[in-house]
Design a protein around this motif. Structure first.
Motif, PDB file in Angstrom:
ATOM      1  N   GLY A 117       5.676  -3.126   0.003  1.00  0.00           N
ATOM      2  CA  GLY A 117       6.741  -2.354   0.656  1.00  0.00           C
ATOM      3  C   GLY A 117       6.156  -1.159   1.381  1.00  0.00           C
ATOM      4  O   GLY A 117       5.858  -0.123   0.761  1.00  0.00           O
ATOM      5  N   ASN A 118       5.978  -1.264   2.687  1.00  0.00           N
ATOM      6  CA  ASN A 118       5.371  -0.192   3.488  1.00  0.00           C
ATOM      7  C   ASN A 118       6.458   0.788   3.978  1.00  0.00           C
ATOM      8  O   ASN A 118       7.653   0.510   3.868  1.00  0.00           O
ATOM      9  CB  ASN A 118       4.619  -0.799   4.670  1.00  0.00           C
ATOM     10  N   LYS A 119       6.001   1.933   4.506  1.00  0.00           N
ATOM     11  CA  LYS A 119       6.847   2.989   5.080  1.00  0.00           C
ATOM     12  C   LYS A 119       7.730   3.653   4.017  1.00  0.00           C
ATOM     13  O   LYS A 119       8.893   4.001   4.266  1.00  0.00           O
ATOM     14  CB  LYS A 119       7.720   2.438   6.216  1.00  0.00           C
ATOM     15  N   SER A 120       7.158   3.800   2.812  1.00  0.00           N
ATOM     16  CA  SER A 120       7.917   4.463   1.740  1.00  0.00           C
ATOM     17  C   SER A 120       8.146   5.939   2.040  1.00  0.00           C
ATOM     18  O   SER A 120       8.992   6.577   1.395  1.00  0.00           O
ATOM     19  CB  SER A 120       7.177   4.313   0.413  1.00  0.00           C
ATOM     20  N   ASP A 121       7.412   6.468   3.023  1.00  0.00           N
ATOM     21  CA  ASP A 121       7.594   7.875   3.393  1.00  0.00           C
ATOM     22  C   ASP A 121       8.890   8.099   4.164  1.00  0.00           C
ATOM     23  O   ASP A 121       9.336   9.245   4.316  1.00  0.00           O
ATOM     24  CB  ASP A 121       6.404   8.341   4.236  1.00  0.00           C
ATOM     25  N   LEU A 122       9.520   7.025   4.665  1.00  0.00           N
ATOM     26  CA  LEU A 122      10.725   7.165   5.485  1.00  0.00           C
ATOM     27  C   LEU A 122      12.002   7.118   4.659  1.00  0.00           C
ATOM     28  O   LEU A 122      13.090   7.349   5.208  1.00  0.00           O
ATOM     29  CB  LEU A 122      10.765   6.053   6.544  1.00  0.00           C
ATOM     30  N   GLU A 146       4.604  -0.432  -3.511  1.00  0.00           N
ATOM     31  CA  GLU A 146       5.212   0.364  -2.439  1.00  0.00           C
ATOM     32  C   GLU A 146       4.186   1.378  -1.959  1.00  0.00           C
ATOM     33  O   GLU A 146       3.538   2.049  -2.775  1.00  0.00           O
ATOM     34  CB  GLU A 146       6.474   1.077  -2.941  1.00  0.00           C
ATOM     35  N   CYS A 147       4.018   1.466  -0.661  1.00  0.00           N
ATOM     36  CA  CYS A 147       2.961   2.313  -0.113  1.00  0.00           C
ATOM     37  C   CYS A 147       3.381   2.907   1.230  1.00  0.00           C
ATOM     38  O   CYS A 147       4.452   2.575   1.768  1.00  0.00           O
ATOM     39  CB  CYS A 147       1.678   1.520   0.050  1.00  0.00           C
ATOM     40  N   SER A 148       2.511   3.752   1.758  1.00  0.00           N
ATOM     41  CA  SER A 148       2.755   4.371   3.065  1.00  0.00           C
ATOM     42  C   SER A 148       1.443   4.468   3.816  1.00  0.00           C
ATOM     43  O   SER A 148       0.510   5.147   3.358  1.00  0.00           O
ATOM     44  CB  SER A 148       3.373   5.762   2.895  1.00  0.00           C
ATOM     45  N   ASN A 154      -1.007   4.819  -1.966  1.00  0.00           N
ATOM     46  CA  ASN A 154      -1.252   3.511  -2.613  1.00  0.00           C
ATOM     47  C   ASN A 154      -1.960   2.500  -1.715  1.00  0.00           C
ATOM     48  O   ASN A 154      -1.870   1.289  -1.958  1.00  0.00           O
ATOM     49  CB  ASN A 154       0.070   2.895  -3.112  1.00  0.00           C
ATOM     50  N   ILE A 155      -2.680   2.974  -0.704  1.00  0.00           N
ATOM     51  CA  ILE A 155      -3.385   2.034   0.191  1.00  0.00           C
ATOM     52  C   ILE A 155      -4.532   1.357  -0.562  1.00  0.00           C
ATOM     53  O   ILE A 155      -4.663   0.129  -0.569  1.00  0.00           O
ATOM     54  CB  ILE A 155      -3.918   2.752   1.445  1.00  0.00           C
ATOM     55  N   SER A 156      -5.379   2.150  -1.217  1.00  0.00           N
ATOM     56  CA  SER A 156      -6.502   1.569  -1.964  1.00  0.00           C
ATOM     57  C   SER A 156      -6.000   0.695  -3.105  1.00  0.00           C
ATOM     58  O   SER A 156      -6.555  -0.373  -3.389  1.00  0.00           O
ATOM     59  CB  SER A 156      -7.396   2.685  -2.525  1.00  0.00           C
TER      60      SER A 156
END
Length: 660
Positions: A117-122, A146-148, A154-156
């Motif tokens: 789940g990308n764009k968790s910053d939005l 879930e990452c951003s 949480n990229i690594s």
């Protein structure tokens, strides 16, 4: 362990697949994002698992459906990326991407999936409530992250979980629906427990647990840590700890706990150390490590291997009777996927009166397997965990490859401990009885069913105080041609029936066809010597045949005895095999040949009397004065006496030789 990991990122356009890859590489969010990132390779020394990792991007704008399917087929793990703020991209996970991947991968080896789940910053909320039902529906989904890409959140971890899903997959180990380990995993861990249980008491004590820990993780457990582990098991299982040791149930519970807490790598480390692959099958490289065997060389077990096998025997001989009952033997082979020894084994090696395999017979069977089929022996040692318990690199460390037999003949000495004797003879000549007699069985004990018949017999024999293994092999009498491999042996045994006038002709034919100009020593066996001897219908008698071809005279043999048959003949065979260069002409007590006559002369009363008188003279001389010893008369008498004795002995030898 895999040599590399290939990760594929798929998903709807604009969900941030490319941004995730570029943020991982550059450790910052890219201002300009291409349609598709080029394939990148992360070196092994950078990744936590020390495995090279290839990351592959997918772009609908630049790639065709055919190219996508090719990438899916090559991937070890697939990350399905969705945007947490885009409901359509979440719906497409189940409506398009999972069915597409499932339809184009092998059903027996599903590719693990990671939901990203990308764009968790939005957004301020989590998408896990929507994703959890999807994870429960599809067992191939390993986890959800879930990452951003923008905040590098949480990229690594994302790529670590993807790598972990390949190297330490959950699906072979655990069933989420049943919340328990799968049968194959339980079976593998049960074998590991039994191999590690060195005293076979059903409990892993502190010493066994420390050996297990050191074997798998290269470090022992601290006493407090060991006690903490037991306390965890005690709290959850009433019978998980017994007598301050870990039971099988407790061992399996611990691994279930590891998996449930996401520590799959612990269980996989144990499984792989004991030889298992990703399908929980024993790896072929583990069972069959490479071993080069030059021509004319044989394979034997070394001292370390015999000590290991002795430990395995003692471990399962619960009643300490130096024999394995059928139940004890079944328990020993419980760590095997099949029963390795067939019904013929009891007619190949020594057993006790109950037909149970003795300690000597047990080691003999292992010796036979090593000699005839070393790859099978390596496989069996692998099942028993030789490399783990003996702390060796592989089972090859248990094998000694002997030097070329030609070198042994040149140096007139050998270090080999196993010698093969090929037994030839016509139908009904007594070959099978000869083999069974070697195992201590007389004629009355040789009632063998056809399906239990063995064409091999192996046991120990002593040559000048040294223990050697003699392997007898009964060669089929109706052969048309014998290859070099069939003829490869250390000694040849030709058996004929003294009561059958046509029996010797077969032995003579075999000898002339294959062994006349051969350097392999041969011995003729006159079997069934308890029966009346008949004249053989051949150009010459067996004794004359042996004289012409410089063989020892025929050796009388019968297994029709009240007690166990004599093993003298087998000692002679082993001696000839160990010392083929000696060409021993006489190994009998026939009282006819020169050797026997000279032996009788040496043991005769006349010679014993002369020897006693000489001994008395020597004793008297010790009490004589110094003057008497210097007397010329004394030395003259001694010289004349010695000369007469030598002449008399030589004359008697010539008379005996002429008579022969």
């Amino acid at each position: 362990m895999r040599k590399d990991v290939r990760i594929l990122l798929v998903g709807e356009p604009k969900v941030g697949k490319t941004s995730l890859i570029m943020s991982l590489v550059s450790e910052e969010f890219p201002t300009v994002v291409p349609y598709r990132a080029e394939e990148i390779t992360i070196p092994a020394d950078v990744t936590p698992e020390r495995v090279p990792t290839h990351i592959v991007d997918y772009s609908e704008a630049e790639q065709t459906d055919e190219q996508l399917l090719q990438e899916i087929s090559k991937a070890n793990v697939i990350c399905i990326v969705y945007a947490v703020n885009n409901k359509t991209s979440i719906e497409k996970v189940t409506s398009y991407w999972i069915p597409l991947i499932t339809d184009n991968t092998d059903k027996d080896s599903r590719v693990p999936l990671i939901l990203v789940g990308n764009k968790s910053d939005l957004v301020e909320h989590s998408s896990m409530e929507t994703i959890l039902p999807i994870m429960n529906q599809y067992s191939e989904i390993e986890t959800c992250v879930e990452c951003s890409a923008k905040n590098l959140k949480n990229i690594s971890e994302l790529f670590y979980y993807a790598q972990k899903a390949v190297l330490h997959p959950t699906s072979p180990l655990y069933c989420p629906e049943k919340k328990d380990m799968k049968p194959n995993c339980v079976k593998a861990l049960t074998r590991i427990f039994k191999v590690s249980d060195l005293d076979n008491d059903g409990i892993l004590n502190d010493n066994e647990l420390n050996l297990f820990q050191r074997t798998c993780f290269n470090m022992p457990l601290e006493p407090q840590a060991l006690e903490d582990v037991k306390n965890v098991v005690r709290k959850n299982l009433t019978d998980g700890v017994c007598e301050n040791g870990l039971t099988l149930k407790g061992f399996l519970f611990l691994h279930t706990l590891f998996i449930q807490r996401g520590r799959h790598e612990t269980t996989w480390t144990v499984l792989r150390r004991f030889g298992y692959d990703d399908d929980l099958e024993l790896n072929q490289d583990y069972l069959f490590p490479p071993l080069k065997i030059p021509p004319d060389c044989t394979t034997e077990l070394n001292h370390t291997a015999y000590l290991f096998l002795q430990g395995v025997f003692d471990k399962h001989d619960k009643d300490r009777d130096c024999a394995l009952s059928p139940e004890e033997l079944s328990d020993l082979f419980d760590v095997f996927p099949y029963m390795p020894w067939g019904a013929d084994v009891n007619n190949t090696i020594c057993t006790n009166d109950q037909g149970w395999i003795t300690y000597q017979g047990y080691l003999s069977q292992w010796t036979l397997t090593t000699y005839l089929d070393v790859q099978r022996c390596l496989e069996y040692l692998g099942y028993l965990g030789y490399s783990i318990i003996a702390e060796q690199e592989s089972q090859v460390a248990a094998i000694t490859v002997t030097r070329d037999k030609k070198i042994d003949l040149q140096k007139k000495q050998t270090q080999r401990g196993v010698f093969r004797c090929n037994v030839f003879g016509d139908v009904g000549s007594g070959k099978s009885g000869f083999l069974q007699a070697f195992l201590g069985r007389n004629l009355m004990q040789q009632t063998i069913k056809e399906e239990h018949k063995s064409y091999y017999a192996i046991s120990t024999s002593y040559v000048y105080g040294q223990e050697k293994y003699l392997l007898l092999h009964e060669v089929f009498s109706d052969f048309d041609y014998l290859s070099d491999a069939d003829l490869a042996c250390d000694i040849v045994c030709l058996v004929y029936d003294v009561s059958n006038p046509y029996s010797f002709e077969y032995c003579a034919k075999v000898f002339k066809q294959y062994f006349t100009d051969c350097k392999i020593p041969c011995m003729m066996i006159a079997a069934k010597s308890d029966l009346p001897e008949t004249k053989q219908f051949y150009a010459c008698s067996p004794l004359e045949f042996c004289r012409r071809h410089k063989m020892p005279p025929p050796q009388s043999f019968t297994c029709n005895t009240a007690a166990a048959p004599s093993k003298d003949i087998y000692t002679k065979l082993t001696t000839m095999a160990v010392y083929p260069h000696a060409r021993l002409r006489c190994m009998c007590t026939c009282n006819r040949c020169t050797f026997c006559l000279c032996q009788n002369l040496l043991n005769s009363e006349l010679l014993q009397t002369v020897r006693a008188k000489l001994h008395a003279v020597v004793l008297r001389s010790r009490h004589m004065g110094q003057a008497d010893l210097k007397s010329s008369t004394f030395w003259l008498r001694a010289s004349v006496g010695a000369t007469m004795f030598a002449v008399l002995g030589f004359a008697m030898y010539r008379v005996l030789l002429k008579a022969r």
